[in-house]
Design a protein around this motif. Structure first.
Motif, PDB file in Angstrom:
ATOM      1  N   THR A 154      22.681 -18.588   4.039  1.00 21.37           N
ATOM      2  CA  THR A 154      23.507 -17.856   5.013  1.00 21.37           C
ATOM      3  C   THR A 154      22.952 -18.006   6.438  1.00 21.37           C
ATOM      4  OG1 THR A 154      22.325 -15.751   4.910  1.00 21.37           O
ATOM      5  CG2 THR A 154      23.893 -16.162   3.142  1.00 21.37           C
ATOM      6  N   ASP A 155      23.368 -17.088   7.300  1.00 18.03           N
ATOM      7  CA  ASP A 155      22.932 -17.107   8.707  1.00 18.03           C
ATOM      8  C   ASP A 155      21.419 -17.144   8.879  1.00 18.03           C
ATOM      9  OD1 ASP A 155      22.949 -14.491   7.591  1.00 18.03           O
ATOM     10  OD2 ASP A 155      22.903 -13.595   9.581  1.00 18.03           O
ATOM     11  N   ASP A 156      20.675 -16.548   7.933  1.00 22.78           N
ATOM     12  CA  ASP A 156      19.208 -16.512   8.058  1.00 22.78           C
ATOM     13  C   ASP A 156      18.652 -17.936   8.188  1.00 22.78           C
ATOM     14  OD1 ASP A 156      20.385 -14.325   6.486  1.00 22.78           O
ATOM     15  OD2 ASP A 156      18.354 -13.524   6.363  1.00 22.78           O
ATOM     16  N   ASP A 216      19.218 -10.974   0.975  1.00 19.20           N
ATOM     17  CA  ASP A 216      19.052 -12.374   1.412  1.00 19.20           C
ATOM     18  C   ASP A 216      17.949 -12.470   2.468  1.00 19.20           C
ATOM     19  OD1 ASP A 216      20.664 -11.065   3.348  1.00 19.20           O
ATOM     20  OD2 ASP A 216      21.546 -12.961   3.993  1.00 19.20           O
TER      21      ASP A 216
HETATM   22 MG    MG Z   1      22.256 -13.609   5.831  1.00 13.15          MG
END
Ligand code: MG
Ligand code: F2R
Ligand code: MG
Length: 304
Positions: free
Chosen positions: A43-45, A256
């Protein structure tokens, strides 16, 4: 070994993000359920961690404007990665002409963000500056300033970067001492909120009751309710990437992100060979993330 730790850190972070991504926002969960949903998609991480690495590599160090533009470019290509409210808003302000170092100060009524977004992506800073505390803190704060101007957001990123640095420096062949690890982090932080959380983590070492850990350390989206939890999850079983990760994700909440931060610390300690192949094999853009880690390692070798 150093190269293995650089690779382990970045790949570990992405694996942790992917492993926790199906459980973001969930209640505490049983460890044996976690792997069922592993798709290797992150994801964005990880998307932002890649941006940090790309910019550090391109400039052989930190350039705030370049890193901000890299975040924006990556976000605009894949805005569906699960970004929270703050970063996309900051990107729009920067796009409309606000300076990269000023935009994030506008968030949350001028307070800036204390979300964990600056800490979740900071792994490349932790490895590149693992032996230079001053630079590590300065670059961790600098990369935070782009989207997270609140003191707690910035300090969370610096603390996470320092945990990665300690893990890089630690020799895996000798047993890691959790109390000594936490003491180093307490001595490093300049913020009382984090110092108290690290004291709590020390008191909770070996705690069996996960609900108590969540209640006292937190599992939320705020940096101060997730960075200490990731450090604690790593210390749950420092010798095993797998056990630390299962523990981190089992806490639920911001799974996450706590997974990504735990994976970065653990991977930096155990090295790439100890990250399970069944997870690495399915990881989205594994080759590219490894390439970034190797480039950071080459820059480090040249600087030494
Ligand atoms: Mg994320
Ligand atoms: N965004 C998410 N998860 C939501 C679900 C996404 C969904 N699956 C989808 O696909 O759409 N996860 C990601 O966001 C977290 C990192 O957030 P970041 O980058 O720190 O964002 P932000 O907006 O700056 O801060 C997060 C929230 O924290 C609260 N907050 C922060 N500062 C505050 C302040 N000064 N005052 C009050 N509240 C503050 C707000 O609620 C923010 O929205 C990671 O979990 C990543 O995985
Ligand atoms: Mg998250």
């Amino acid at each position: 070994m150093l190269k293995s730790k650089f690779l382990g850190c970045l790949i570990g972070s992405a694996v942790g993000d992917a492993l926790g991504s199906s459980f973001e926002g969930s209640w505490v969960l049983e460890e044996n359920r976690i792997e069922e949903n592993f798709s290797g998609r992150w994801t964005d991480d990880t998307h932002m961690m890649i941006g940090v690495a790309e910019s550090l590599i391109m400039n052989h160090g930190f350039d705030g404007n370049h890193m901000a533009q890299t975040f924006i470019k990556n976000y605009e290509q894949e805005p569906w990665r699960g970004y929270a409210y703050g970063p996309p808003q900051v990107f729009r302000w920067i796009r409309s002409g606000v300076d990269w170092s000023q935009a994030a100060k506008r968030l949350f009524g001028g307070a800036g963000s204390y979300g964990n977004g600056a800490a979740m992506r900071v792994a490349p800073v932790g490895v590149l500056y693992y032996d230079d505390l001053e630079q590590l803190r300065s670059v961790a704060y600098g990369q935070s300033q782009i989207t997270h101007a609140h003191e707690l957001g910035k300090e969370g990123a610096a603390l996470q970067a320092y945990a990665v640095a300690l893990a890089v420096k630690a020799d895996m062949s000798s047993q890691l001492e959790p109390y000594a690890f936490l003491k180093e982090l307490k001595d490093f932080t300049i913020n009382d909120v984090y110092r108290r959380k690290l004291e709590t983590a020390e008191r909770l070492l070996g705690e069996k009751d996960r609900l108590r850990v969540i209640k006292e350390l937190g599992n939320g989206i705020e940096a101060h309710n997730s960075v200490p939890t990731a450090i604690y999850s790593f210390l749950h079983c420092p010798q095993s990437f797998e056990k630390s990760l299962f523990y981190a994700v089992s806490l639920g909440g911001d799974a996450d992100t706590i997974g990504a931060m735990t994976g970065a610390i653990s991977g930096a300690y155990v090295g790439i060979e100890s990250v399970p192949e069944r997870w690495k094999a399915r990881l989205e853009r594994r080759g590219y993330i490894e390439e970034l880690a190797e480039k950071l390692w080459l820059i480090k070798r040249r600087l030494q």
